[in-house]
Design a protein around this motif. Structure first.
Motif, PDB file in Angstrom:
ATOM      1  N   LEU A 141       4.107 -60.727 -32.660  1.00 16.81           N
ATOM      2  CA  LEU A 141       3.774 -61.728 -31.657  1.00 16.81           C
ATOM      3  C   LEU A 141       2.302 -62.083 -31.785  1.00 16.81           C
ATOM      4  CD1 LEU A 141       5.303 -60.809 -28.150  1.00 16.81           C
ATOM      5  CD2 LEU A 141       5.723 -62.886 -29.480  1.00 16.81           C
ATOM      6  N   VAL A 169       4.988 -50.390 -29.375  1.00 16.61           N
ATOM      7  CA  VAL A 169       4.134 -51.567 -29.426  1.00 16.61           C
ATOM      8  C   VAL A 169       2.827 -51.192 -30.100  1.00 16.61           C
ATOM      9  CG1 VAL A 169       2.920 -53.318 -28.066  1.00 16.61           C
ATOM     10  CG2 VAL A 169       5.158 -52.514 -27.325  1.00 16.61           C
ATOM     11  N   PRO A 181       8.050 -67.742 -22.107  1.00 17.18           N
ATOM     12  CA  PRO A 181       6.760 -67.121 -21.810  1.00 17.18           C
ATOM     13  C   PRO A 181       5.948 -67.926 -20.793  1.00 17.18           C
ATOM     14  CG  PRO A 181       6.711 -68.145 -23.981  1.00 17.18           C
ATOM     15  CD  PRO A 181       8.117 -68.214 -23.511  1.00 17.18           C
ATOM     16  N   VAL A 220       6.031 -55.257 -32.365  1.00 21.22           N
ATOM     17  CA  VAL A 220       6.985 -54.542 -31.520  1.00 21.22           C
ATOM     18  C   VAL A 220       8.082 -53.994 -32.418  1.00 21.22           C
ATOM     19  CG1 VAL A 220       8.539 -54.743 -29.546  1.00 21.22           C
ATOM     20  CG2 VAL A 220       6.478 -56.149 -29.633  1.00 21.22           C
ATOM     21  N   ILE A 229      11.645 -59.847 -24.246  1.00 16.34           N
ATOM     22  CA  ILE A 229      10.198 -59.608 -24.234  1.00 16.34           C
ATOM     23  C   ILE A 229       9.449 -60.934 -24.276  1.00 16.34           C
ATOM     24  CG2 ILE A 229       8.276 -58.762 -25.656  1.00 16.34           C
ATOM     25  CD1 ILE A 229       9.899 -56.284 -26.234  1.00 16.34           C
ATOM     26  N   LEU A 242      -2.606 -61.320 -24.182  1.00 13.63           N
ATOM     27  CA  LEU A 242      -1.166 -61.232 -23.924  1.00 13.63           C
ATOM     28  C   LEU A 242      -0.907 -60.113 -22.934  1.00 13.63           C
ATOM     29  CD1 LEU A 242       0.402 -61.468 -27.523  1.00 13.63           C
ATOM     30  CD2 LEU A 242       0.401 -63.263 -25.774  1.00 13.63           C
ATOM     31  N   ARG A 243       0.056 -60.344 -22.049  1.00 10.54           N
ATOM     32  CA  ARG A 243       0.555 -59.281 -21.180  1.00 10.54           C
ATOM     33  C   ARG A 243       2.031 -59.118 -21.499  1.00 10.54           C
ATOM     34  NH1 ARG A 243      -2.058 -62.055 -15.887  1.00 10.54           N
ATOM     35  NH2 ARG A 243      -4.260 -61.817 -16.450  1.00 10.54           N
ATOM     36  N   LEU A 244       2.395 -57.972 -22.053  1.00 12.03           N
ATOM     37  CA  LEU A 244       3.754 -57.737 -22.539  1.00 12.03           C
ATOM     38  C   LEU A 244       4.568 -56.922 -21.545  1.00 12.03           C
ATOM     39  CD1 LEU A 244       2.904 -58.882 -25.278  1.00 12.03           C
ATOM     40  CD2 LEU A 244       3.950 -56.882 -26.350  1.00 12.03           C
ATOM     41  N   ARG A 252       3.917 -55.015 -16.783  1.00 15.89           N
ATOM     42  CA  ARG A 252       3.487 -55.481 -18.099  1.00 15.89           C
ATOM     43  C   ARG A 252       2.288 -54.684 -18.587  1.00 15.89           C
ATOM     44  NH1 ARG A 252       4.164 -60.302 -15.223  1.00 15.89           N
ATOM     45  NH2 ARG A 252       5.982 -61.541 -15.844  1.00 15.89           N
ATOM     46  N   THR A 288       6.725 -62.531 -21.439  1.00 18.76           N
ATOM     47  CA  THR A 288       5.333 -62.376 -21.866  1.00 18.76           C
ATOM     48  C   THR A 288       4.450 -63.399 -21.157  1.00 18.76           C
ATOM     49  OG1 THR A 288       5.870 -61.447 -24.046  1.00 18.76           O
ATOM     50  CG2 THR A 288       3.786 -62.639 -23.864  1.00 18.76           C
TER      51      THR A 288
END
Length: 200
Positions: A66, A43, A15, A57, A149, A33-35, A27, A153
């Protein structure tokens, strides 16, 4: 004036910290957070009261929680957190994973136990904690897309002072950044409690 080209990442995968060079991929922006976007995954935000404190997730029978929490500038938190997890969950063993030391085993759930895998990554003033449950906790092939993922992230710690292990707040993708909430109740991945809401 022409835009400066983005600096190349210094590592092969995350990450990532928001302030370091990282790949510009698709994302979902959840604030803290940027997923990375994966159309095969559902999600959802996990909330305690009005505060969004984590992401869940889902893919098939597997889930991954997460959560990013604030850490001291001087040292990481994951070693300390693993001690707490073992104290609460019990039947776990340590193993080496793609991000270093992690815990695997069975966690108690209503009506029995469920396979679980606890992963932690220490970053600059943050710790990202991932808890896989179900088939992904014991099957590397099922776990692979979840690991992907984590690797892409981005954690947005921000500059504001935060208490040790305070959850880095999240928001829905279309919401403006909320004022910092007074209630900093944390997401406990080992007990039921947070409300889960789907992101659309």
């Amino acid at each position: 004036m022409a835009e400066q080209p983005q600096a190349a990442p210094r590592r092969e995968s995350g990450p990532w910290d928001a302030d370091e060079p990282h790949p510009d991929t698709d994302r979902t922006d959840l604030g803290g957070l940027r997923l990375p976007h994966n159309p095969d995954f559902d999600v959802r935000l996990a909330s305690v009261g009005d505060l969004h404190v984590g992401v869940v997730v889902l893919n098939g029978e597997s889930t991954m929680q997460l959560q990013a929490v604030a850490a001291p500038r001087s040292s990481g938190l994951w070693d300390e957190i693993t001690t707490k997890i073992v104290g609460q969950v019990g039947q776990l063993r340590e193993q080496e994973g793609p991000f270093g030391s992690e815990l695997v085993g069975e966690m108690p759930v209503e009506g029995g136990t469920r396979s679980a895998r606890y992963i932690g990554i220490d970053g600059p003033r943050w710790c990202l904690i991932a808890v896989m449950a179900g088939p992904a906790a014991r099957d590397e092939a099922v776990a692979a897309p979840f690991i992907d993922i984590i690797k892409d992230t981005v954690v947005v710690r921000g500059d504001e002072p935060m208490a040790r292990e305070e959850p880095i707040p999240l928001r829905r993708p279309n919401d403006q950044q909320d004022d910092h909430a007074d209630d900093q109740s944390g997401l406990n991945p080992f007990r039921r409690g947070p409300e889960i809401s789907e992101i659309r």
